[in-house]
Design an enzyme around this catalytic site. Structure first.
Site, PDB file in Angstrom:
ATOM      1  N   HIS A 147      25.824  36.616  11.408  1.00 34.40           N
ATOM      2  CA  HIS A 147      24.540  35.953  11.206  1.00 34.40           C
ATOM      3  C   HIS A 147      24.506  35.131   9.925  1.00 34.40           C
ATOM      4  O   HIS A 147      23.447  34.670   9.514  1.00 34.40           O
ATOM      5  CB  HIS A 147      23.416  36.984  11.238  1.00 34.40           C
ATOM      6  CG  HIS A 147      23.198  37.558  12.599  1.00 34.40           C
ATOM      7  ND1 HIS A 147      22.236  38.500  12.883  1.00 34.40           N
ATOM      8  CD2 HIS A 147      23.823  37.316  13.783  1.00 34.40           C
ATOM      9  CE1 HIS A 147      22.289  38.820  14.165  1.00 34.40           C
ATOM     10  NE2 HIS A 147      23.247  38.116  14.733  1.00 34.40           N
ATOM     11  N   HIS A 181      30.492  37.480  22.460  1.00 32.06           N
ATOM     12  CA  HIS A 181      29.972  37.996  23.721  1.00 32.06           C
ATOM     13  C   HIS A 181      31.074  38.194  24.759  1.00 32.06           C
ATOM     14  O   HIS A 181      30.896  38.989  25.687  1.00 32.06           O
ATOM     15  CB  HIS A 181      28.881  37.070  24.255  1.00 32.06           C
ATOM     16  CG  HIS A 181      27.592  37.200  23.513  1.00 32.06           C
ATOM     17  ND1 HIS A 181      26.359  37.026  24.105  1.00 32.06           N
ATOM     18  CD2 HIS A 181      27.326  37.510  22.220  1.00 32.06           C
ATOM     19  CE1 HIS A 181      25.404  37.209  23.211  1.00 32.06           C
ATOM     20  NE2 HIS A 181      25.978  37.498  22.046  1.00 32.06           N
TER      21      HIS A 181
END
Length: 760
Positions: free
Chosen positions: A283, A97
């Site tokens: 993920h 992020h």
């Protein structure tokens, strides 16, 4: 005893102290803002003007730092426990992020300044709980101090997180110096609610004032398969890094979500293969958090009370942490080994059929049909769950192009690991610019196309005698000197201080796509380049001593020679600094698609704007000046000088307020501020005519990027300095200083220190 009261009562954001009250922007919201030209100076840097981050980083005990970071991964803290006993997933998300705000159109965003520490990013809904990640890192940052910036530390921690879970990364480069204030230059969108997208899309979602979950818009939007995202944005919602994980506007449609994924990741410079690798690779680790509805989540860090000490999103559900954590509102764990690298994400993606369900927070997600409980609980060793996925995960299966790549990765785990390693390195280093800025022992040796490679200097450099001779040869070619100035400016002004790309080094202006950009006026550009190539060829062929001049150096030198001639003609002889050492890249070393995003839609320095530009020319001018690391005085003196030097992209007379074009005079400012001229706007409000107040005779034409220097109070104040009777000498000197700065913005080889040219 009377109750003690605090003497400082909250007066809100508009208290009667300095900076409070009704501000200029309240009265005049559309007023041109110059604040972005005053940011990130030495005045705001507590380390001082002489601090050299590169030198400090090079004294870092890098191995010891990595050992400390590795130990932190499994050192679970009671105040914020680690999922599965390992902080790896949290720190990967923090690094992702930090870097993932980057976008190709203006190069802004990204990890390079450590901006995740500041508003608005520190309070975005997509960054819930990352305040805790940075606090977990603080003891290590405190230990190593100035030797490692927050910007570098956040990315390195993501790398160490991956390595501590068995993944081999591609490498790491330091060199990201911290900034000390929120970056005001990035346009994040016009929405005024979190998670809204009704401004960036024609038919979007109005958003919400809630925190801690991704809000679903239950309305069915038929445009979600094909809608166009506003430029330069690279996120589907205000406050998200990329896309809504529940699907477009919260609608759980994996195929429609693939459209948003492709657009947003593409605008972050990722192709389909890199996109699949990043999603599937990222993920593989950790989990999402949605233990309860968002009503349990408190204010974001910027809105929280002083007692919160910069932490936000206080959670009133249960313990507010660990198994009770609320972050995205989704409750998904992708693999049965969430703290180890594996191929399980892809295995489960295709192994199971998936049915729609909702998280405890009410968010759309998917659960494997008829599957056993094989997924571990993050905090209860005796508890198992069924495999779960996000809507955007299923896009990798149900979008035809993504599916093909995903199946290849499933069948070829080594390809998948290599693709993820490379994509992760690109994600976390995309905004660092050329390899010359890379620091540290783990810089990969492989040169990558997206790094805009430039060959190393392989010949003796020209000296002052040679430069003098070359300048004479350039001016003797018969080409109008203004065209050499235009060419040098066109090459150098591609530089972007945001992602450190562009500039004159490499001489890429002679290749696609730059050579055909409208703003570069291809016939003029070709005339200039052909003449310079002739000078270069003759010089290089005549030297027996291995001295050579690159075209990149000669482009800049020719511009300098033309500026010197123009200053001489104005009666103020001056030497324009020049430092050789640029090299010429090849077309094969130039990523055409990547550079195509750098084409200006407007460039006020050359009075250029594409016909479909929606914003005002003066706003684009300031935007461009900020990318060039210019101050308001530098922007002012450059525009005034370039106008009288007759460098408008199309040769127009707009803003050429002089009877002697090509002479470096202060005539632009003198005539702009002349009260004997009255201005009238044309029908489109973009072109203006100036006429004599008494006779009405037409004198000048101008654009908004010209007249703003007489209209805007602060810019007019600067213009008055250069228009004054004693302003000509200062004007020439300041123009040369600003010109030299722009010509060398990409010369990181000269910048042994964390180098920033002084602002006027």
């Amino acid at each position: 005893m009377a109750e003690s009261k605090c003497p400082f009562k909250s007066q809100g954001s508009r208290s009667n102290v300095a900076g409070g009250g009704t501000r200029n922007t309240d009265w005049w919201p559309e007023q041109l803002k110059l604040n972005i030209l005053r940011q990130h100076t030495t005045v705001t840097n507590p380390l001082g003007a002489d601090f050299d981050y590169a030198a400090a980083f090079n004294t870092l005990d890098y191995d010891a730092l990595k050992k400390d970071l590795t130990a932190l991964m499994t050192d679970s803290q009671e105040w914020w426990p680690a999922d599965f006993g390992h902080y790896g997933g949290l720190f990967i998300r923090m690094a992702w992020h930090s870097a993932g705000t980057y976008r190709v159109f203006d190069g802004r965003g990204g990890a390079g300044q450590g901006q995740q520490r500041f508003a608005p990013l520190n309070s975005w809904p997509d960054n819930v709980s990352l305040d805790k990640a940075r606090r977990l890192l603080w003891p290590i940052k405190q230990k190593y101090g100035d030797k490692i910036s927050w910007a570098d530390l956040m990315i390195l921690t993501g790398n160490v997180a991956l390595e501590s879970m068995g993944f081999k990364t591609f490498g790491f480069a330091g060199g990201r110096a911290d900034t000390w204030e929120a970056d005001e230059s990035a346009y994040w969108g016009r929405e005024t609610t979190w998670l809204g997208n009704d401004a960036r899309y024609e038919k979007g979602f109005s958003g919400s004032d809630k925190q801690g979950t991704v809000i679903a818009d239950e309305a069915s939007h038929k445009t979600t398969h094909s809608r166009e995202l506003e430029n330069p944005l690279a996120a589907a919602h205000m406050g998200l890094i990329y896309v809504n994980p529940e699907g477009p506007d919260g609608n759980p449609d994996p195929v429609a979500a693939a459209h948003d994924i492709r657009v947003t990741f593409g605008r972050m410079a990722m192709n389909d293969e890199e996109t699949v690798a990043l999603i599937a690779g990222g993920h593989t680790f950790g989990k999402t958090h949605g233990a309860a509805p968002a009503d349990n989540v408190g204010k974001e860090p910027e809105a929280a009370g002083l007692e919160a000490q910069g932490l936000g999103w206080q959670n009133s559900h249960g313990s507010g942490k660990g198994p009770d954590t609320i972050t995205s509102g989704l409750e998904v764990t992708w693999t049965k080994t969430p703290t180890k690298w594996s191929n399980q994400f892809l295995e489960y993606l295709f192994k199971f059929d998936w049915e729609l369900t909702k998280s405890p927070a009410g968010a759309h997600q998917w659960v494997a049909k008829n599957a056993d409980d094989i997924i571990p609980d993050a905090y209860d060793a005796f508890k198992k769950h069924k495999p779960t996925m996000l809507t955007t995960d299923l896009s990798l299966r149900f979008d035809p192009a993504y599916e093909k790549i995903s199946r290849r990765f499933l069948e070829n785990p080594d390809q998948f690991a290599d693709a993820f390693a490379r994509a992760w390195f690109k994600l976390t280093h995309r905004d660092m610019g050329p390899r010359a800025r890379y620091l540290g022992p783990e810089v990969p040796g492989e040169v990558l196309l997206w790094q805009d490679p430039i060959p190393a200097v392989n010949h003796a450099l020209i000296d002052t005698v040679d430069t003098a001779a070359l300048k004479r040869d350039v001016l003797a070619t018969g080409v109008n000197p203004s065209k050499f100035i235009s060419t040098a400016w066109a090459a150098a002004s591609t530089f972007r201080g945001s992602d450190k790309r562009g500039g004159a080094n490499g001489a890429r202006i002679r290749f696609a796509p730059q050579r055909s950009w409208e703003v570069n006026n291809q016939p003029w550009l070709q005339e200039s380049l052909s003449a310079l190539e002739g000078v270069q060829s003759r010089f290089n062929a005549s030297r027996p001593d291995r001295k050579q001049v690159s075209l990149a150096d000669l482009i800049v030198l020719a511009g300098c020679a033309a500026v010197e001639q123009a200053a001489h003609d104005a009666g103020f002889p001056v030497r324009v600094p020049f430092t050789p050492g640029r090299m010429d890249a090849s077309q094969d070393e130039t990523d055409v698609e990547s550079f195509s995003h750098m084409e200006p839609i407007a460039d006020g320095f050359r009075n250029y704007a594409k016909p479909y530009v929606h914003g005002r020319a003066e706003h684009y001018l300031v935007d461009k000046a900020q990318l060039l690391n210019l101050s308001a005085p530098e922007m002012t003196v450059l525009v005034g000088g370039l106008r009288v030097l007759n460098t408008n992209y199309d040769g127009s007379a707009h803003g050429v307020f002089t009877s002697r074009p090509g002479v470096l005079s202060n005539d632009f400012f003198v005539n702009l501020l002349d009260m004997n001229t009255a201005w009238q706007a044309g029908h489109n409000g973009e072109i203006f005519e100036g006429a004599d107040r008494k006779s009405g005779a037409k004198k000048w034409t101008a654009t908004r990027a010209d007249l703003v220097f007489g209209s805007h109070a602060e810019l007019r104040a600067v213009a008055e300095v250069y228009a004054s009777a004693d302003g000509q000498r200062k004007f020439v000197n300041d123009f040369v200083a600003a010109w030299n700065k722009v010509m060398n913005l990409d010369r990181f080889d000269l910048q042994g220190k964390q180098f920033i040219y002084p602002r006027l």
